[in-house]
Each structure stands twice: as C-alpha cells, then as structure tokens.
Design a protein around this motif. Structure first.
Motif, PDB file in Angstrom:
ATOM      1  N   ILE A  97      -7.630  -5.947  -2.685  1.00  0.00           N
ATOM      2  CA  ILE A  97      -8.372  -4.863  -2.020  1.00  0.00           C
ATOM      3  C   ILE A  97      -7.536  -3.583  -2.008  1.00  0.00           C
ATOM      4  CG2 ILE A  97      -9.312  -4.058   0.184  1.00  0.00           C
ATOM      5  CD1 ILE A  97     -10.106  -7.005   0.738  1.00  0.00           C
ATOM      6  N   MET A  98      -6.231  -3.715  -1.703  1.00  0.00           N
ATOM      7  CA  MET A  98      -5.342  -2.545  -1.642  1.00  0.00           C
ATOM      8  C   MET A  98      -5.283  -1.809  -2.976  1.00  0.00           C
ATOM      9  SD  MET A  98      -4.240  -1.920   1.231  1.00  0.00           S
ATOM     10  CE  MET A  98      -5.918  -2.388   1.570  1.00  0.00           C
ATOM     11  N   ILE A  99      -5.173  -2.592  -4.036  1.00  0.00           N
ATOM     12  CA  ILE A  99      -5.102  -1.985  -5.382  1.00  0.00           C
ATOM     13  C   ILE A  99      -6.391  -1.221  -5.676  1.00  0.00           C
ATOM     14  CG2 ILE A  99      -5.080  -2.541  -7.851  1.00  0.00           C
ATOM     15  CD1 ILE A  99      -3.113  -4.894  -6.981  1.00  0.00           C
ATOM     16  N   GLY A 100      -7.530  -1.824  -5.332  1.00  0.00           N
ATOM     17  CA  GLY A 100      -8.819  -1.158  -5.532  1.00  0.00           C
ATOM     18  C   GLY A 100      -8.941   0.120  -4.727  1.00  0.00           C
ATOM     19  N   VAL A 101      -8.476   0.079  -3.467  1.00  0.00           N
ATOM     20  CA  VAL A 101      -8.552   1.258  -2.590  1.00  0.00           C
ATOM     21  C   VAL A 101      -7.686   2.391  -3.125  1.00  0.00           C
ATOM     22  CG1 VAL A 101      -7.856   2.133  -0.310  1.00  0.00           C
ATOM     23  CG2 VAL A 101      -9.167   0.018  -0.487  1.00  0.00           C
ATOM     24  N   ILE A 102      -6.476   2.069  -3.584  1.00  0.00           N
ATOM     25  CA  ILE A 102      -5.551   3.109  -4.067  1.00  0.00           C
ATOM     26  C   ILE A 102      -6.059   3.735  -5.364  1.00  0.00           C
ATOM     27  CG2 ILE A 102      -3.227   3.483  -5.012  1.00  0.00           C
ATOM     28  CD1 ILE A 102      -2.339   1.359  -2.815  1.00  0.00           C
ATOM     29  N   PRO A 137      -3.011   3.370 -18.234  1.00  0.00           N
ATOM     30  CA  PRO A 137      -3.428   1.973 -18.038  1.00  0.00           C
ATOM     31  C   PRO A 137      -2.259   0.982 -18.102  1.00  0.00           C
ATOM     32  CG  PRO A 137      -4.956   3.082 -19.513  1.00  0.00           C
ATOM     33  CD  PRO A 137      -3.823   4.033 -19.283  1.00  0.00           C
ATOM     34  N   LYS A 138      -1.292   1.250 -19.003  1.00  0.00           N
ATOM     35  CA  LYS A 138      -0.140   0.342 -19.137  1.00  0.00           C
ATOM     36  C   LYS A 138       0.705   0.336 -17.869  1.00  0.00           C
ATOM     37  CE  LYS A 138       3.783  -0.716 -22.155  1.00  0.00           C
ATOM     38  NZ  LYS A 138       4.591  -0.282 -23.307  1.00  0.00           N
ATOM     39  N   GLU A 139       0.993   1.543 -17.335  1.00  0.00           N
ATOM     40  CA  GLU A 139       1.777   1.641 -16.093  1.00  0.00           C
ATOM     41  C   GLU A 139       1.029   0.993 -14.935  1.00  0.00           C
ATOM     42  OE1 GLU A 139       4.345   5.781 -16.469  1.00  0.00           O
ATOM     43  OE2 GLU A 139       2.232   5.894 -15.931  1.00  0.00           O
ATOM     44  N   LEU A 140      -0.280   1.223 -14.886  1.00  0.00           N
ATOM     45  CA  LEU A 140      -1.104   0.664 -13.812  1.00  0.00           C
ATOM     46  C   LEU A 140      -1.075  -0.861 -13.831  1.00  0.00           C
ATOM     47  CD1 LEU A 140      -3.184   1.256 -11.554  1.00  0.00           C
ATOM     48  CD2 LEU A 140      -4.964   1.173 -13.304  1.00  0.00           C
ATOM     49  N   TRP A 141      -1.252  -1.460 -15.018  1.00  0.00           N
ATOM     50  CA  TRP A 141      -1.253  -2.925 -15.137  1.00  0.00           C
ATOM     51  C   TRP A 141       0.118  -3.503 -14.773  1.00  0.00           C
ATOM     52  CZ3 TRP A 141      -4.263  -6.838 -14.936  1.00  0.00           C
ATOM     53  CH2 TRP A 141      -3.869  -8.082 -15.430  1.00  0.00           C
ATOM     54  N   ARG A 142       1.178  -2.820 -15.185  1.00  0.00           N
ATOM     55  CA  ARG A 142       2.542  -3.282 -14.872  1.00  0.00           C
ATOM     56  C   ARG A 142       2.774  -3.289 -13.354  1.00  0.00           C
ATOM     57  NH1 ARG A 142       7.170  -0.495 -14.138  1.00  0.00           N
ATOM     58  NH2 ARG A 142       6.132   1.453 -14.708  1.00  0.00           N
ATOM     59  N   MET A 143       2.336  -2.216 -12.673  1.00  0.00           N
ATOM     60  CA  MET A 143       2.505  -2.128 -11.222  1.00  0.00           C
ATOM     61  C   MET A 143       1.685  -3.200 -10.504  1.00  0.00           C
ATOM     62  SD  MET A 143       4.669   0.296 -10.487  1.00  0.00           S
ATOM     63  CE  MET A 143       4.374   0.780  -8.797  1.00  0.00           C
ATOM     64  N   ALA A 183       0.830  -1.206   0.000  1.00  0.00           N
ATOM     65  CA  ALA A 183       0.000   0.000   0.000  1.00  0.00           C
ATOM     66  C   ALA A 183       0.867   1.260   0.000  1.00  0.00           C
ATOM     67  CB  ALA A 183      -0.926  -0.006   1.222  1.00  0.00           C
ATOM     68  N   SER A 184       1.923   1.252   0.809  1.00  0.00           N
ATOM     69  CA  SER A 184       2.818   2.412   0.878  1.00  0.00           C
ATOM     70  C   SER A 184       3.547   2.610  -0.449  1.00  0.00           C
ATOM     71  CB  SER A 184       3.826   2.206   2.019  1.00  0.00           C
ATOM     72  OG  SER A 184       4.672   3.314   2.144  1.00  0.00           O
TER      73      SER A 184
END
Length: 391
Positions: free
Chosen positions: A113-118, A47-53, A32-33
């Motif tokens: 859940i963390m990914i959804g929250v962020i 979207p590309k950066e998000l999927w990679r992370m 999360a941090s």
C-alpha cells in the motif's frame, strides 16, 4: 476485542498490542519516510530505479517484521510470566505464532500500500511526506489489530484439538527468512539498513512492550477496563503527527546535503522549546500546525467512540479534560524530541529516515499509554467511576 476468549485467557496478547501496532512505526512508516525522501530527491524516477527500490525495501521489511514479531512474543511471554510467576508453553507458542504471522502479513500488505501511495502522490504532484506516513500509521493500526485478533483467536481454537498447528505456523514464517535476507543483501539501497538498522527497531519494540505491560496490568483491573478502547487512538494520533514531522525534517535536511555534513541546517545540540514551536522556520510552522490538530482530531474520535457505544467510559467533561491534557502533553513532548533527535542523528552521520521514527513512535506508545493509565487512576481516585458503562 478485549472480551474475546483469547484476550481473556491469554492476557499476554495485550502486551503484544503496542509492540505489533508499533511495527508500523518501526517498518512501514520508516519505509514510507525512506521512499518519500528517495522520491523527492529523484531516486525513483526511472522504472529500473523504482523496481530496485521496491524489491529491496519489501524484502527488508519482511526480514525485520519476522525477527521483531518473534522478539515481541518473547518479550510478551517474559513480561507476562514475571509478575504472575505462571508460565504455559502452549500460550508461549500461541503468542509466537500469532505475533510472527501478524507481523509478516501486516508488513506485506502495508508495504505494498505504501509503495502505491508514494508512486500515486508523485504522479499527482503531492509531497509523499505529508501523505504516506499518516496512511501507514492509521492503516497499520487497523490492519495489524484485525490480523492479531483474528489469527490469535483462530490459533487459540486449535490449541485443544490440533496443538501442532501453532509451532508449524511459527516455523513456516521463520523458514522464509533466508529468502528475504538474500534479496535484501543483493540490493545496494537496502544492504546497509539490513546490517545497521536493527538497533532502533529492536529498542523501539522493547519500549513499546513496556507500554504493553502497562496496558495489560491496567486492562486486567476491572476498574480500568475502559482504557482499552482509547489506547490505540491516543497512540495512533501521537505516532501519526510525530512521524509526519520527523519525515518532513529529514527530507528538508536531505535537500541541503548528506548526513553528517555541516551547513546552515547544522544539527543543534538541544533546541529550545521556543525554537521548536515559535520560530519562523518551516519545520517550526509545521510543528505548530500538527500540535493544533490534536484537539479537533481527538474530539472527532471521542465522539465516534461515544456514538458507537464503544468502551466502558462515559464521556464526562472531566474525563474529556484529563484525556485532552494527556493527548496534548504526549504530542508536545514527541514534537520536541523529534526536533532534537532528527538533527542529532543527522550530525552523527545517521540517516533519520531509517532511525528516528521507530524511536519516536515507540516513545509515543509508552508516553501515551502511561499518561492514559495515570489519567484513569486519577479519575478513579477523584470519584469519576463508571467502568461498567458500555458492557
């Protein structure tokens, strides 16, 4: 849960509790941090950066969860065996299967859940640092404890009739390790952590296991059975608050440069308590706010425990006084250590997002459990004895 058969007859499960609950500090809160910082500095905008992370970080925490779950079970077996001199291979395999399965499933659920929250926080214009780590901490305790108790109870029931189930469960999750390693290695965002991020995770697990040993020895004494219900509360609150502070300081430093760089936010060798809590600095203000949350937060939890008739302890005035003293002292120590540790790691070219929270939450487990056990012993010595209340 302390009265379930698996907790009564395989008491080493108590040693697993802080170590596995501490996984949320080792993995989910660190995730999360890390993602909060990436979101705040614009590394998750496309979207590309998000999927990679997402893919890299999810694979990474599955690797870490499986390995740490396995090591935690070994620590529980050793810590349970040394004082009593009693070793059971069936119980050892049960601990291993329960620990690995719990760690894997909890990390999978919490990571999503963390990914959804962020992502949701960014879309709503909320700073993820203030939201993601507390949700990881609280949900981490709830989900992990529920999974550990459910899985260990189910596997304990299978011990007599289907003894092969336990080693099969253990082997299944360990066999998945190579897949997660390959995915994490292919991702530049997580490759470095895959190689260098083990030291804090494993040391933190060991520290939490010592807290688990204290819990096991204390709960096993009928006079101190009441400690079980308060341990996740005091450790959860302490870990929550210090993780928020560490995440905020780390993001603040990231916005002013890269780890190892010197600037006006340069690391301090050892900050004074005055600069940590009483300066006009933004991080000092947040430390004061977080410290002031301890008393009202714990009063809510104590009232909830009392109204639900949980545990074995009547909430007398003297008990509340001792409990609050332990809780305030725990958070005070943790916030001071966080201020020093995050800056110290930054000056050593280490990213605090990856390294600080595991140590801080593990120290929170150890300090919280230790101070709570000490409080119960002192209360017993001065005559506040009602461990049978709530049976």
């Amino acid at each position: 849960l302390q009265h379930w058969d698996v907790f009564k007859y395989v008491t080493e499960v108590f040693i697993l509790v802080p170590a596995l609950l501490g996984l949320k500090g080792n993995l989910e809160m660190t995730l999360a941090s890390r993602l909060s910082t990436a979101a705040n500095i614009g590394q998750m905008d496309t979207p590309k950066e998000l999927w990679r992370m997402i893919t890299g970080n999810m694979a990474l925490i599955q690797v870490q969860a499986t390995v740490v779950g396995f090591l935690a079970s070994i620590a529980a077996v050793i810590f349970g065996w040394i004082p009593d001199g009693h070793f059971s291979i069936d119980h050892a395999v049960l601990l291993c299967a329960s620990s690995v399965a719990t760690a894997f499933i909890a990390s999978l659920v919490l990571g999503m859940i963390m990914i959804g929250v962020i992502i949701g926080s960014r879309k709503m214009g909320i700073n993820p640092d203030n939201v993601a780590t507390p949700i990881a901490a609280s949900l981490g305790d709830l989900i992990t404890l529920a999974l550990l108790s459910g899985i260990s109870w189910a596997l304990y029931k299978e011990l007599e009739s289907k003894a092969y189930v336990n080693p099969l469960v253990c082997a299944f999750f360990i066999a998945l390790l190579p897949i997660w390693i390959i995915i994490a290695k292919k991702n530049a965002a997580t490759r470095e952590v895959l190689y260098s991020g083990w030291e804090p995770v494993i040391i933190a697990m060991a520290i939490s296991s010592v807290g688990g040993l204290i819990l096991d020895r204390t709960v096993s004494d009928p006079n101190f059975a009441g400690i079980a219900v308060f341990t996740p509360v005091i450790n959860g609150v302490g870990g929550n608050l210090v993780a928020v502070q560490a995440s905020r300081i780390s993001t603040y430093l990231h916005m002013n440069g890269m780890p190892g760089e010197s600037s006006e936010t340069a690391p301090r060798k050892c900050p004074s308590p005055c600069s940590t809590f009483f300066s006009s600095d933004v991080n000092s203000r947040s430390a004061r706010v977080l410290f002031l949350l301890v008393v009202p937060g714990h009063l809510v939890f104590l009232y909830t425990i009392s109204s639900m008739r949980g545990g074995h302890t009547t909430l007398t005035l003297i008990f509340i006084l001792f409990y609050m003293t332990a809780a305030l002292l725990q958070v005070l120590i943790l916030l001071y250590i966080a201020d020093w540790m995050v800056h110290w790691m930054w000056g050593r070219d280490l990213d605090p997002d990856n390294f600080s929270i595991p140590y801080l939450t593990a120290l929170g487990d150890l300090i919280g459990t230790g101070l709570l056990a000490l409080s119960f012993h002192i209360l017993w010595l001065i005559g506040d004895r009602d461990s049978d209340v709530g049976d």
